[in-house]
Write a protein that holds these residues in place. Structure first.
Motif, PDB file in Angstrom:
ATOM      1  N   ILE A   1       1.655   5.498   0.512  1.00  0.00           N
ATOM      2  CA  ILE A   1       1.467   6.456   1.597  1.00  0.00           C
ATOM      3  C   ILE A   1       0.290   7.390   1.333  1.00  0.00           C
ATOM      4  O   ILE A   1      -0.236   8.007   2.237  1.00  0.00           O
ATOM      5  N   ARG A   2      -0.118   7.502   0.076  1.00  0.00           N
ATOM      6  CA  ARG A   2      -1.265   8.343  -0.314  1.00  0.00           C
ATOM      7  C   ARG A   2      -1.723   7.891  -1.696  1.00  0.00           C
ATOM      8  O   ARG A   2      -1.085   7.057  -2.327  1.00  0.00           O
TER       9      ARG A   2
ATOM     10  N   ARG B   1       0.827  -1.209   0.000  1.00  0.00           N
ATOM     11  CA  ARG B   1       0.000   0.000   0.000  1.00  0.00           C
ATOM     12  C   ARG B   1       0.862   1.259   0.000  1.00  0.00           C
ATOM     13  O   ARG B   1       1.933   1.292   0.601  1.00  0.00           O
TER      14      ARG B   1
ATOM     15  N   ARG C   1       6.153   3.541   0.050  1.00  0.00           N
ATOM     16  CA  ARG C   1       5.297   2.599   0.756  1.00  0.00           C
ATOM     17  C   ARG C   1       4.832   3.157   2.091  1.00  0.00           C
ATOM     18  O   ARG C   1       5.569   3.853   2.784  1.00  0.00           O
ATOM     19  N   LYS C   2       3.589   2.822   2.439  1.00  0.00           N
ATOM     20  CA  LYS C   2       3.029   3.247   3.719  1.00  0.00           C
ATOM     21  C   LYS C   2       3.637   2.423   4.852  1.00  0.00           C
ATOM     22  O   LYS C   2       3.774   1.208   4.742  1.00  0.00           O
TER      23      LYS C   2
ATOM     24  N   TRP D   1      -6.874  -1.215  -0.439  1.00  0.00           N
ATOM     25  CA  TRP D   1      -6.332  -0.388  -1.504  1.00  0.00           C
ATOM     26  C   TRP D   1      -6.547  -1.111  -2.818  1.00  0.00           C
ATOM     27  O   TRP D   1      -6.454  -2.330  -2.890  1.00  0.00           O
TER      28      TRP D   1
END
Length: 133
Positions: free
Chosen positions: A68-69, A66, A129-130, A96
């Protein structure tokens, strides 16, 4: 294996096969296609070639893929124009998804699917990446 300090996922395989999470309608059994991702430190790299079947490519990305935005990754319709594939979060299921962007072509989804449905879409790109809590 040598561990890198502060690496959030030290034991992930190098490339992960993401074909199993392609949305229904994407891909044809036996077709020359693949969709893979590589998660490392703070970034993700995705690479794939799939047959266009609908605007939603991936239904629910695994947590370690996933972004970060919300953001876009470059794609190319083979025998057609380049376009964007968007990473979108906060779906009804909380996951996501990876969505083919009709807006990058200046078309509605229906207008996009008429000429390009069944063609191959080549996706390649990297994104931040988140962090996982």
């Amino acid at each position: 294996m040598t561990l890198i300090p502060n690496q959030p996922y030290p034991d992930l395989p190098a490339w992960e096969d993401l074909e199993s999470i392609l949305r229904n309608g994407w891909g044809v059994p036996g077709a020359a296609q693949s969709f893979q991702g590589y998660a490392e430190k703070n970034s993700v790299t995705v690479f794939g070639r799939v047959q266009i079947g609908a605007s939603h490519v991936i239904g629910d990305l695994p947590q370690h893929f996933r972004a970060i935005r919300h953001l876009s990754v470059q794609a190319l319709i083979l025998g057609g124009p380049s376009c964007l594939v968007e990473l979108q979060g906060g779906t009804a299921s909380g996951g996501w998804q990876l969505v083919m962007s009709a807006y990058s072509l200046g078309l509605t989804n229906a207008q996009m699917m008429a000429p390009y449905g069944g063609k191959y879409l080549s996706i390649a790109g990297s994104y931040p990446r988140k962090a996982v809590a």
